[in-house]
Design a protein around this motif. Sequence first.
Motif, short mmCIF file in Angstrom:
data_model
loop_
_atom_site.label_atom_id
_atom_site.label_comp_id
_atom_site.label_asym_id
_atom_site.label_seq_id
_atom_site.Cartn_x
_atom_site.Cartn_y
_atom_site.Cartn_z
N CYS A 166 0.84 -1.19 0.00
CA CYS A 166 0.00 0.00 0.00
C CYS A 166 0.88 1.24 0.00
CB CYS A 166 -0.93 -0.02 1.21
SG CYS A 166 -2.15 1.29 1.19
N GLY A 167 0.69 2.11 -0.98
CA GLY A 167 1.44 3.37 -1.04
C GLY A 167 2.55 3.32 -2.06
N GLU A 168 3.07 4.51 -2.39
CA GLU A 168 4.10 4.63 -3.43
C GLU A 168 5.23 5.52 -2.92
OE1 GLU A 168 4.11 3.05 -6.23
OE2 GLU A 168 2.06 2.27 -6.24
N CYS A 169 5.72 5.31 -1.72
CA CYS A 169 6.76 6.18 -1.16
C CYS A 169 8.14 5.57 -1.40
CB CYS A 169 6.53 6.38 0.33
SG CYS A 169 4.92 7.11 0.68
N LYS A 170 9.17 6.40 -1.25
CA LYS A 170 10.53 5.94 -1.57
C LYS A 170 11.06 4.96 -0.52
CE LYS A 170 12.93 9.99 0.44
NZ LYS A 170 13.01 9.47 1.79
N ASP A 171 10.63 5.12 0.71
CA ASP A 171 11.00 4.16 1.75
C ASP A 171 9.82 3.23 2.01
OD1 ASP A 171 13.37 5.54 1.97
OD2 ASP A 171 12.69 6.73 3.69
N ALA A 172 10.14 2.01 2.42
CA ALA A 172 9.06 1.06 2.69
C ALA A 172 9.23 0.49 4.09
CB ALA A 172 9.08 -0.07 1.67
N VAL A 173 8.13 0.00 4.63
CA VAL A 173 8.20 -0.68 5.92
C VAL A 173 7.47 -2.02 5.81
CG1 VAL A 173 6.23 0.68 6.81
CG2 VAL A 173 7.71 -0.55 8.40
N ILE A 174 8.15 -3.05 6.27
CA ILE A 174 7.58 -4.40 6.29
C ILE A 174 6.77 -4.55 7.57
CG2 ILE A 174 8.12 -6.86 6.42
CD1 ILE A 174 10.71 -6.18 4.85
N LEU A 188 5.02 6.12 4.25
CA LEU A 188 5.91 5.09 3.74
C LEU A 188 5.08 4.07 2.96
CD1 LEU A 188 6.82 4.96 7.26
CD2 LEU A 188 8.83 4.47 5.89
N THR A 189 5.72 3.36 2.05
CA THR A 189 5.06 2.24 1.41
C THR A 189 4.94 1.12 2.43
OG1 THR A 189 6.08 2.86 -0.69
CG2 THR A 189 5.17 0.63 -0.53
N GLY A 190 3.73 0.67 2.67
CA GLY A 190 3.53 -0.42 3.62
C GLY A 190 3.50 -1.75 2.89
N ILE A 191 4.26 -2.71 3.37
CA ILE A 191 4.28 -4.04 2.75
C ILE A 191 3.95 -5.08 3.81
CG2 ILE A 191 5.69 -5.76 1.56
CD1 ILE A 191 7.26 -3.42 0.35
#
Length: 267
Positions: A166-174, A188-191
């Motif tokens: 969910c999301g299109e940010c440069k940093d992601a969080v698992i 943040l992009t949520g994965i």
Amino acid sequence: MNFKQQLAVVEGLGVPPDTQIRMDCPFCQNKNTFTVTTTSNSIGWYCFHASCSAKGKKNGEKTMEYVNVSFKKEDIKLQEEFKLPDSFKIVHSNDKALQYLHENNCWEACMWGRADIKYDVKQDRVVFLVENPNTNKYAGAIGRGLNSKVYPKWYMYGNKDIPFKCGECKDAVIVEDCASACAVSNILTGIAIMGTSLKESHKKYLEPYETLYVALDRDATRKSYIIASELTSAGFKNVKVKVLHEYDLKYYGTPEIEKMFYGGKDE
Ligand SMILES: [Zn+2]
């Protein structure tokens, strides 16, 4: 029927490894109440019908034959498009589903179209659709039960090898689940990896990010460190663990998430 007899019937269905399917129950004959879940070395089954006690699980040895079959299957499965069942309705059609989205900070992601969320009237679940980033088609869905009788609490429809993003940010969080992925998605992009362990198949979806945070729920901090070290050994150079001191990410709004990841000093 005892366990052995049930097992014989379920094995007779010929379900391939790494599959989750729903079908008519071979024991009580009710329509579409029966699920079978397999991995490369286990088979589990469960009937949702109240009058039926069909249920069981068997773990076996991992045979080379099974391993080969599941590897070959993976490529084919990844290309498959998931057809939305008729029981998936717009999420606004159910008050409990809307309430879940509000209480778990998913509403904004839903409103802004960052997440595609439905209500499954058949299983009483709020359903997060999973897209295949290579084909931009639906690959599966992940449903959260909305009452305590719905089992399991989280259910995966279709493909299970692609994580929910969910999301299109440069940093992601698992994160552990879809709600947490939605809650962070403005910042943040949520994965969501749906649990506390990373699948091998998830790794290729984690590559395009500058910084990759791992922030499993508070009770799984140790697992966050295990995943971070797995990723680092796999060649990721940008992995950081974010320790959650108070609540899981889905209980925070956007301003708090921003402060947590970018407002203070690093963990
Ligand atoms: Zn049954």
